[in-house]
Design a protein around this motif. Structure first.
Motif: not given
Length: 131
Positions: A2-8, A62-64, A68-72, A78-82
């Motif tokens: 899951t996204w949460r497991d991945w983030y953790d 748009i960027a904001n 969330t879809p980019i990161l999670f 790297p794309l989330a950082a950009i």
């Protein structure tokens, strides 16, 4: 996973806020964003301020929303950082753009700028630690 497991599982700095804290901060910021951005778009639509003033606000929105879809969703650090860099720069651009017309809108962006500065630093650290 899951996204949460991945983030953790990511290697994050010790000062990383808890997800509930991050959520609370956004719950406080989104009404400010809604009111100020809505005011700018309304004033542009009524031709009370020039339409180019709204460009950084639109790009920021748009960027904001994309973060969330980019990161999670994509799990692309790297794309989330950009993306968060774009959010940060467009906040400054928005403040500069609206300043001659409605200074209160520029001042109202300060909490948003402070949080995105912290969030950007966190995103850069996570990207670096997990690259």
């Amino acid at each position: 996973m899951t996204w949460r497991d991945w983030y953790d599982a990511l290697d994050k700095p010790g000062w990383t806020p808890e997800p509930a804290t991050i959520s609370l901060i956004w719950q406080l910021l989104y009404p400010i964003i809604l009111v100020t951005f809505g005011y700018v778009f309304y004033r542009v639509a009524r031709r009370r301020i020039p339409w180019p003033v709204a460009i950084p606000f639109a790009i920021n929105l748009i960027a904001n929303i994309a973060f969330t879809p980019i990161l999670f969703g994509l799990r692309n650090l790297p794309l989330a950082a950009i993306d968060i860099t774009i959010v940060w720069f467009t906040i400054l651009w928005s403040m500069k753009s609206i300043w001659p017309h409605h200074r209160w809108v520029a001042y109202a962006q300060i909490p948003y700028l402070v949080w995105v500065t912290i969030a950007s630093t966190l995103q850069f650290a996570i990207t670096w630690n997990n690259g």
